[in-house]
Design an enzyme around this catalytic site. Sequence first.
Site, PDB file in Angstrom:
ATOM      1  N   LYS A 192       0.806  -1.228   0.000  1.00 51.62           N
ATOM      2  CA  LYS A 192       0.000   0.000   0.000  1.00 51.62           C
ATOM      3  C   LYS A 192       0.841   1.281   0.000  1.00 51.62           C
ATOM      4  O   LYS A 192       0.402   2.294  -0.528  1.00 51.62           O
ATOM      5  CB  LYS A 192      -0.975   0.008   1.188  1.00 51.62           C
ATOM      6  CG  LYS A 192      -2.134  -0.974   1.030  1.00 51.62           C
ATOM      7  CD  LYS A 192      -3.106  -0.836   2.182  1.00 51.62           C
ATOM      8  CE  LYS A 192      -4.323  -1.704   2.003  1.00 51.62           C
ATOM      9  NZ  LYS A 192      -5.344  -1.449   3.038  1.00 51.62           N
ATOM     10  N   ASP A 204     -10.391   3.091   1.600  1.00 49.53           N
ATOM     11  CA  ASP A 204     -10.647   2.649   2.990  1.00 49.53           C
ATOM     12  C   ASP A 204     -11.318   3.768   3.788  1.00 49.53           C
ATOM     13  O   ASP A 204     -12.225   3.512   4.589  1.00 49.53           O
ATOM     14  CB  ASP A 204      -9.328   2.274   3.694  1.00 49.53           C
ATOM     15  CG  ASP A 204      -8.832   0.895   3.289  1.00 49.53           C
ATOM     16  OD1 ASP A 204      -9.654   0.063   2.868  1.00 49.53           O
ATOM     17  OD2 ASP A 204      -7.611   0.662   3.396  1.00 49.53           O
ATOM     18  N   GLY A 220      -5.087   2.640  17.991  1.00 47.01           N
ATOM     19  CA  GLY A 220      -4.171   2.150  16.963  1.00 47.01           C
ATOM     20  C   GLY A 220      -3.610   3.313  16.161  1.00 47.01           C
ATOM     21  O   GLY A 220      -4.208   4.409  16.128  1.00 47.01           O
ATOM     22  N   ALA A 221      -2.458   3.083  15.528  1.00 41.21           N
ATOM     23  CA  ALA A 221      -1.809   4.145  14.748  1.00 41.21           C
ATOM     24  C   ALA A 221      -1.163   3.587  13.482  1.00 41.21           C
ATOM     25  O   ALA A 221      -0.216   4.156  12.968  1.00 41.21           O
ATOM     26  CB  ALA A 221      -0.781   4.860  15.617  1.00 41.21           C
ATOM     27  N   GLY A 222      -1.691   2.468  12.971  1.00 39.03           N
ATOM     28  CA  GLY A 222      -1.173   1.889  11.729  1.00 39.03           C
ATOM     29  C   GLY A 222      -1.900   2.456  10.519  1.00 39.03           C
ATOM     30  O   GLY A 222      -2.522   3.529  10.582  1.00 39.03           O
ATOM     31  N   ARG A 239       4.225   6.268  17.804  1.00 35.42           N
ATOM     32  CA  ARG A 239       3.411   6.191  16.570  1.00 35.42           C
ATOM     33  C   ARG A 239       2.118   6.991  16.735  1.00 35.42           C
ATOM     34  O   ARG A 239       1.637   7.599  15.785  1.00 35.42           O
ATOM     35  CB  ARG A 239       3.088   4.737  16.227  1.00 35.42           C
ATOM     36  CG  ARG A 239       4.274   3.990  15.654  1.00 35.42           C
ATOM     37  CD  ARG A 239       3.869   2.616  15.185  1.00 35.42           C
ATOM     38  NE  ARG A 239       3.367   2.601  13.828  1.00 35.42           N
ATOM     39  CZ  ARG A 239       2.727   1.558  13.288  1.00 35.42           C
ATOM     40  NH1 ARG A 239       2.495   0.477  14.006  1.00 35.42           N
ATOM     41  NH2 ARG A 239       2.304   1.613  12.035  1.00 35.42           N
ATOM     42  N   LEU A 260     -12.703  -2.434  13.296  1.00 36.04           N
ATOM     43  CA  LEU A 260     -12.339  -2.712  11.905  1.00 36.04           C
ATOM     44  C   LEU A 260     -12.023  -4.185  11.685  1.00 36.04           C
ATOM     45  O   LEU A 260     -12.039  -4.666  10.554  1.00 36.04           O
ATOM     46  CB  LEU A 260     -11.120  -1.874  11.486  1.00 36.04           C
ATOM     47  CG  LEU A 260     -11.235  -0.361  11.561  1.00 36.04           C
ATOM     48  CD1 LEU A 260     -10.125   0.285  10.740  1.00 36.04           C
ATOM     49  CD2 LEU A 260     -12.583   0.151  11.119  1.00 36.04           C
ATOM     50  N   TYR A 266     -12.540  -7.935  11.119  1.00 33.99           N
ATOM     51  CA  TYR A 266     -13.718  -8.659  10.609  1.00 33.99           C
ATOM     52  C   TYR A 266     -13.560 -10.174  10.680  1.00 33.99           C
ATOM     53  O   TYR A 266     -14.454 -10.896  10.241  1.00 33.99           O
ATOM     54  CB  TYR A 266     -14.084  -8.206   9.193  1.00 33.99           C
ATOM     55  CG  TYR A 266     -12.966  -8.295   8.190  1.00 33.99           C
ATOM     56  CD1 TYR A 266     -12.670  -9.488   7.544  1.00 33.99           C
ATOM     57  CD2 TYR A 266     -12.189  -7.182   7.897  1.00 33.99           C
ATOM     58  CE1 TYR A 266     -11.650  -9.570   6.632  1.00 33.99           C
ATOM     59  CE2 TYR A 266     -11.164  -7.246   6.981  1.00 33.99           C
ATOM     60  CZ  TYR A 266     -10.898  -8.453   6.351  1.00 33.99           C
ATOM     61  OH  TYR A 266      -9.871  -8.532   5.439  1.00 33.99           O
TER      62      TYR A 266
END
Length: 280
Positions: A72, A108, A132-134, A160, A222, A224
């Site tokens: 990505k 996204d 989260g920070a990805g 992050r 997020l 799934y």
Amino acid sequence: MWTIDAETIVTGVLGHPVRHSLSPAMHNAAFRALDLNWVYLAFETTPGALPDAIAGVRGLRLRGLNLTIPHKQAVMPLLDGLTDAAQQVGAVNTLFWDGEQLVGDNTDAAGFLHALHERGIEPTGQTVLILGAGGAARAVAYALLQQRCQLIVANRTLERAQQLARAFTATPLAMTPDALKPLLNQLDGVVNCTALGMTPNTDSCPPIEWERLPDTAWACDLVYRPLQTRFLQGASARGLTTIDGLGMLVYQGALAFERWTGVPAPISTMRAVAEQALGV
Ligand code: NAP
């Protein structure tokens, strides 16, 4: 009847690994539902092969591509242009042609917003905690900032969280119970963008004391696999509105589909196929 012939238009996804992807099933079902002579394939592409793969996309003039882990970010310098979403998020998950230009987009972010809207949530101006920070957290932060939300970002690795906070005008925190506790009663929503709760680690969960959130708050995960995570079970038990990871998955695909074909995506078909693949 669905046939592949000399007129078939080819799309697909590049990833490594890619064989677990739900995208071929979702897109091919959508093409069949609309009787489009298109096909969507999964291309196993190692990081070293990415430049050649993109040259192949150009040479064969493939109509549309998705990118998944680990491509990505790496694909960005190989393209002719980026949409604002791709540039700001810093990741590309969809390629499309704008004339002779091969352009990278990120669906996204908009897919996440569609998933909220589908559940009746309008986040404009709300205060939202991002866990989260990805890459996924960056897409969610971009989407919510477009809606003028006040953002708080909590991450296991504080550095992050600080980086993400600088890029998206957010307040950074370490993801610990003590750091989160004082702000939970101010939240309109919380989004789990970490891998906590994902198969096989289904017992893991971000440290949220659900009873501290307002009655009107919403919670989105997020993850799934599985759809009903411990995070969402906790929010449900508290009586909050919950949004699972399937909506974002379906809508990011649907937005790519619409970008390529120019026709509205058959959302219910795509969702049904994804649910079947996930064993729902
Ligand atoms: P990523 O870039 O690798 O980021 C992973 C994030 O999870 C980081 O913030 C990381 O914290 C955190 N994390 C991982 N293990 C942890 C642990 N044991 N304890 C605490 N934090 C932990 O991954 P991503 O692409 O952002 O994806 C994150 C999740 O979103 C995945 O579950 C993915 O499947 C899901 N996702 C869903 C969709 C959808 O369409 N529904 C789309 C994209 C992603 P550190 O920074 O401290 O390592």
